[in-house]
Design a protein around this motif. Sequence first.
Motif, PDB file in Angstrom:
ATOM      1  N   GLN A  51      54.194  34.178  61.132  1.00  0.00           N
ATOM      2  CA  GLN A  51      53.417  34.174  59.994  1.00  0.00           C
ATOM      3  C   GLN A  51      53.756  33.305  59.010  1.00  0.00           C
ATOM      4  O   GLN A  51      53.170  33.130  58.052  1.00  0.00           O
ATOM      5  N   GLU A  52      55.030  32.625  59.486  1.00  0.00           N
ATOM      6  CA  GLU A  52      55.452  31.519  58.197  1.00  0.00           C
ATOM      7  C   GLU A  52      54.958  30.162  58.649  1.00  0.00           C
ATOM      8  O   GLU A  52      55.265  29.240  57.859  1.00  0.00           O
ATOM      9  N   SER A  76      48.915  35.534  63.946  1.00  0.00           N
ATOM     10  CA  SER A  76      49.881  35.037  62.718  1.00  0.00           C
ATOM     11  C   SER A  76      49.145  35.724  61.587  1.00  0.00           C
ATOM     12  O   SER A  76      49.902  35.954  60.475  1.00  0.00           O
ATOM     13  N   TRP A  77      47.821  35.526  61.363  1.00  0.00           N
ATOM     14  CA  TRP A  77      47.117  36.044  60.452  1.00  0.00           C
ATOM     15  C   TRP A  77      47.246  37.620  60.199  1.00  0.00           C
ATOM     16  O   TRP A  77      47.763  38.264  59.181  1.00  0.00           O
ATOM     17  N   LEU A  79      49.607  39.377  61.377  1.00  0.00           N
ATOM     18  CA  LEU A  79      51.064  39.685  61.000  1.00  0.00           C
ATOM     19  C   LEU A  79      51.515  39.461  59.620  1.00  0.00           C
ATOM     20  O   LEU A  79      52.518  39.562  59.134  1.00  0.00           O
ATOM     21  N   ARG A  81      50.211  36.118  57.540  1.00  0.00           N
ATOM     22  CA  ARG A  81      50.397  34.939  57.256  1.00  0.00           C
ATOM     23  C   ARG A  81      49.438  34.834  55.901  1.00  0.00           C
ATOM     24  O   ARG A  81      48.056  35.113  56.338  1.00  0.00           O
ATOM     25  N   TYR A 118      45.353  42.360  56.198  1.00  0.00           N
ATOM     26  CA  TYR A 118      45.160  40.996  56.550  1.00  0.00           C
ATOM     27  C   TYR A 118      44.960  40.093  55.293  1.00  0.00           C
ATOM     28  O   TYR A 118      43.708  40.159  55.232  1.00  0.00           O
ATOM     29  N   GLY A 122      45.075  33.690  55.126  1.00  0.00           N
ATOM     30  CA  GLY A 122      45.495  33.582  56.393  1.00  0.00           C
ATOM     31  C   GLY A 122      44.359  33.370  57.441  1.00  0.00           C
ATOM     32  O   GLY A 122      44.657  32.627  58.337  1.00  0.00           O
TER      33      GLY A 122
END
Length: 270
Positions: A51-52, A76-77, A79, A81, A118, A122
Amino acid sequence: MKLILLGSGAVRPDLERWGPSQIVHAGGENLLIDCGRGATMRMVQAGIPIQELRRVFFTHHHFDHNCDFAYLFLSSWTLGRNHPMEIYGPRDTERFCRVLFEELYREDINTRRIQPTYPPRGREYVARDVIEDEWTLEGKDYTVRMVHTIHKPQILDNLAFRIESGGRSVVVAGDNVVCESLMKLAEGCDLLVHECSFPSSRIEEHKWGGFHTPPRLLGRWAKERGVKRLLLKHFCIQKGVAVEPMVEEVRSEFGDEGLIVGRDLMTVEV
Ligand SMILES: [Zn+2]
Ligand SMILES: [Zn+2]
């Protein structure tokens, strides 16, 4: 800097060698180059917080190099981001992202956007086709120089990257034939990460093999251009193609010192 090889394989399903993908850790940031089969899972295994991730680079758009990207972007979004992903690559990178996230997964994204956990940013991305002969991205404590290389002429545009930070340098190539632009880019680098797909004999006898670099020639030019360490990846293991004879070809020209046989999740300090 350090290089984490996420996947050392290529197209074929192989549980030991997943698809082409690597992280260059530079200036405190994880830069992802290519996103082949299983790249996201390998990042999780390597302890990299997906996510980073902020910057992703593609060498080219053969599916073995990009097939995990939708999963990476969307997972990743979900999670957490909360920033747009920046994506750099050859011609068609912008279209690749647009088709994925504004067409194929548009409905999916729309059904999830109401989910309060969410983060809205992201979902966003900035994609850039590198069309200049050479282009440099300035990072906080690093630079990424990009040049075009030759893989499948007239069909696929193809890039290689030179990342420099703190006086050290890593060059990451995708799939390519021997070409001057890459040799110049890699001159004197501390680490070159390069494909080793097929033995020279097979490349010479098959017309499709002409899209890759014969291992012996790779060893030769890397030595001539002062490459300090050479990491081999993208092994196309199958009947009649094994790793060691190809490595031996490279070794016969490059020597043993500084030669690294890639394996998944290997970390090389640069
Ligand atoms: Zn490939
Ligand atoms: Zn390719």
